[in-house]
Design a protein around this motif. Sequence first.
Motif, PDB file in Angstrom:
ATOM      1  N   GLN A 100       0.859  -1.186   0.000  1.00  0.00           N
ATOM      2  CA  GLN A 100       0.000   0.000   0.000  1.00  0.00           C
ATOM      3  C   GLN A 100       0.893   1.232   0.000  1.00  0.00           C
ATOM      4  O   GLN A 100       1.626   1.464   0.943  1.00  0.00           O
ATOM      5  CB  GLN A 100      -0.926   0.007   1.214  1.00  0.00           C
ATOM      6  CG  GLN A 100      -1.861   1.189   1.252  1.00  0.00           C
ATOM      7  CD  GLN A 100      -2.840   1.204   0.089  1.00  0.00           C
ATOM      8  OE1 GLN A 100      -3.537   0.227  -0.158  1.00  0.00           O
ATOM      9  NE2 GLN A 100      -2.892   2.313  -0.638  1.00  0.00           N
ATOM     10  N   ARG A 151      -1.560   7.595  -0.321  1.00  0.00           N
ATOM     11  CA  ARG A 151      -2.473   8.253  -1.254  1.00  0.00           C
ATOM     12  C   ARG A 151      -2.733   9.642  -0.694  1.00  0.00           C
ATOM     13  O   ARG A 151      -3.527   9.805   0.230  1.00  0.00           O
ATOM     14  CB  ARG A 151      -3.755   7.453  -1.378  1.00  0.00           C
ATOM     15  CG  ARG A 151      -4.697   7.970  -2.400  1.00  0.00           C
ATOM     16  CD  ARG A 151      -5.904   7.068  -2.458  1.00  0.00           C
ATOM     17  NE  ARG A 151      -6.634   7.335  -3.671  1.00  0.00           N
ATOM     18  CZ  ARG A 151      -7.825   6.886  -3.912  1.00  0.00           C
ATOM     19  NH1 ARG A 151      -8.430   6.113  -3.022  1.00  0.00           N
ATOM     20  NH2 ARG A 151      -8.433   7.164  -5.027  1.00  0.00           N
ATOM     21  N   TYR A 188      -4.925  12.988  -6.665  1.00  0.00           N
ATOM     22  CA  TYR A 188      -4.049  12.290  -5.728  1.00  0.00           C
ATOM     23  C   TYR A 188      -2.634  12.151  -6.281  1.00  0.00           C
ATOM     24  O   TYR A 188      -2.410  12.216  -7.487  1.00  0.00           O
ATOM     25  CB  TYR A 188      -4.594  10.884  -5.438  1.00  0.00           C
ATOM     26  CG  TYR A 188      -5.932  10.898  -4.755  1.00  0.00           C
ATOM     27  CD1 TYR A 188      -6.020  10.990  -3.374  1.00  0.00           C
ATOM     28  CD2 TYR A 188      -7.105  10.830  -5.495  1.00  0.00           C
ATOM     29  CE1 TYR A 188      -7.252  11.011  -2.737  1.00  0.00           C
ATOM     30  CE2 TYR A 188      -8.339  10.848  -4.867  1.00  0.00           C
ATOM     31  CZ  TYR A 188      -8.404  10.942  -3.496  1.00  0.00           C
ATOM     32  OH  TYR A 188      -9.622  10.966  -2.869  1.00  0.00           O
ATOM     33  N   SER A 229       0.786   9.463  -5.281  1.00  0.00           N
ATOM     34  CA  SER A 229       1.373   8.403  -4.460  1.00  0.00           C
ATOM     35  C   SER A 229       2.876   8.454  -4.665  1.00  0.00           C
ATOM     36  O   SER A 229       3.349   8.612  -5.795  1.00  0.00           O
ATOM     37  CB  SER A 229       0.837   7.029  -4.864  1.00  0.00           C
ATOM     38  OG  SER A 229      -0.512   6.900  -4.484  1.00  0.00           O
ATOM     39  N   ASP A 259      -5.753   0.090  -8.653  1.00  0.00           N
ATOM     40  CA  ASP A 259      -5.615   1.281  -7.821  1.00  0.00           C
ATOM     41  C   ASP A 259      -4.151   1.710  -7.894  1.00  0.00           C
ATOM     42  O   ASP A 259      -3.267   0.952  -7.488  1.00  0.00           O
ATOM     43  CB  ASP A 259      -6.012   0.938  -6.381  1.00  0.00           C
ATOM     44  CG  ASP A 259      -5.881   2.091  -5.411  1.00  0.00           C
ATOM     45  OD1 ASP A 259      -5.184   3.086  -5.721  1.00  0.00           O
ATOM     46  OD2 ASP A 259      -6.450   1.993  -4.314  1.00  0.00           O
ATOM     47  N   SER A 297      -2.409   3.402  -6.115  1.00  0.00           N
ATOM     48  CA  SER A 297      -1.716   3.500  -4.832  1.00  0.00           C
ATOM     49  C   SER A 297      -1.394   2.125  -4.248  1.00  0.00           C
ATOM     50  O   SER A 297      -0.968   2.015  -3.105  1.00  0.00           O
ATOM     51  CB  SER A 297      -2.545   4.313  -3.829  1.00  0.00           C
ATOM     52  OG  SER A 297      -3.714   3.613  -3.451  1.00  0.00           O
TER      53      SER A 297
END
Length: 143
Positions: free
Chosen positions: A11, A14, A22, A24, A89, A91
């Motif tokens: 992970q 974010r 966003y 990351s 995703d 992120s």
Amino acid sequence: MAVYPAPYLIQLPRLGAPEIGYISVGESAKDPLPFAVQRVFWTYYTPESIVRGRHAHHHTEQILIAAAGRLIVTTELADGDIQIFRLDDPSVGLYVPPCAWHTIQFSHSAVQLVLASQHFSAADYIRDYDAFRQQWLPQTSTS
């Protein structure tokens, strides 16, 4: 022979908000990346009917990220452990160790971003599935 963890999801932070977007960043991850990044590349415009990857590495560790679209990544370890990951995703990254055979299916317009621990070397690739299984199977002693 080095021992690596099985493939796992990472992970990434974010930062931002829906109204502004966003970002990351690997350097500000809660848990640091598992290796120093030596190479970055991305793949795109891959037709949905094409399966990419189909290899393992002797030394290179990678983090795969779906920067856009969706990636379905199947990993297999020499002991037969198979995992399927859906990346959609930006992120979330997938850590792929050297000992993992992997294939990747792209959605239409997907962009895959790859962070790699080594510079490119054709000799680092194991492109033959049987050679992969033989390379990474634990050696049994005969007494």
